[in-house]
Design an enzyme around this catalytic site. Structure first.
Site, mmCIF file in Angstrom:
data_model
loop_
_atom_site.group_PDB
_atom_site.id
_atom_site.type_symbol
_atom_site.label_atom_id
_atom_site.label_comp_id
_atom_site.label_asym_id
_atom_site.label_seq_id
_atom_site.Cartn_x
_atom_site.Cartn_y
_atom_site.Cartn_z
ATOM 1 C CG HIS A 200 5.121 -35.202 2.967
ATOM 2 N ND1 HIS A 200 4.482 -36.164 2.226
ATOM 3 C CD2 HIS A 200 4.156 -34.322 3.343
ATOM 4 C CE1 HIS A 200 3.195 -35.882 2.134
ATOM 5 N NE2 HIS A 200 2.972 -34.766 2.814
ATOM 6 C CB SER B 237 8.310 -28.816 0.752
ATOM 7 O OG SER B 237 7.290 -29.772 0.638
ATOM 8 C CG ASN C 257 16.723 -26.488 13.890
ATOM 9 O OD1 ASN C 257 17.712 -27.222 13.869
ATOM 10 N ND2 ASN C 257 16.393 -25.701 12.877
ATOM 11 C CB ALA D 249 9.513 -33.325 1.065
ATOM 12 C CB ALA E 230 7.207 -24.304 0.337
#
Length: 211
Positions: free
Chosen positions: A133, A170, A157, A152, A188
């Site tokens: 997203h 998200s 990393n 989103a 999230a």
């Protein structure tokens, strides 16, 4: 992409996928969805034609059109991918937003949904049939398996490994070098600082296992 695309699924990411193809000047032939109630309706002037398992539409795939799978439910998404593989001998195409950035030496598989402002870094590997997203970041040398969903603004990393079927919520952050196991779920906003096992669910900062 020279051939028009048929989108499998007419809910969830189907609408932004349609926008991605439109912005890339790819013609969308129509959408297919198992929900008969929306057959004959339109999304941004494109018609929901019928059922994804209808041979009348399936026979168009590979000859006159290509396919993109916009189903978010992992099991049904995998079913539709296997349907296209077995009955039409094709792989779904990618839907990659023009405002995403994919490094020149990153590798990307088939059938991925990559929305606006996603950044895929140098040497990163993204498998097939993933849903990534808006504004998610996949840093250099990270590895993302097949059928992974990344929410989103999530940050994967460097040197992180995300195994097949994992879900990253998200805004989650996965610190460098961590492995996220197969079918694991990351809540999230979580900050994951250590390896998450297969099928585990974690949440929080730092992320802890949810029993």
């Amino acid at each position: 992409m020279e051939k028009p695309v048929i989108i499998f699924g007419a809910k969830g990411i189907a609408h932004p996928a349609l926008e991605i193809f439109n912005s890339n000047n790819v013609i969308v032939y129509g959408l297919l969805d198992e929900d008969e109630k929306i057959h004959g309706t339109e999304i941004n002037t494109v018609t929901v034609l019928g059922n994804p398992e209808d041979d009348g539409f399936l026979k168009l795939i590979g000859q006159k059109t290509v396919a993109f799978v916009a189903e978010e439910n992992p099991k049904y998404r995998k079913f539709l991918v296997e349907l296209l593989n077995e009955r039409r001998k094709v792989q779904p195409v990618n839907a990659i937003h023009e405002r995403s950035y994919i490094s020149t030496d990153a590798s990307i598989g088939h059938g991925n949904f990559i929305n606006a402002n996603v950044n895929v870094g140098a040497g990163a590997q993204v498998g097939s049939h993933c849903i990534i997203h808006s504004a998610a970041i996949i840093e250099h040398k990270a590895k993302v398996g097949d059928f992974v969903q990344i929410g989103a603004g999530a940050v994967i990393n460097s040197d992180v490994v995300v195994e097949e079927g994992a879900f990253i919520g998200s805004g989650a952050t996965i610190v460098a070098g961590v492995t996220i196991g197969k079918n694991a779920r990351i809540g999230a906003g979580s900050v994951v600082i250590s390896t998450v096992g297969a099928n585990e669910t974690v949440f929080g900062n730092p992320a802890a296992k949810v029993k």
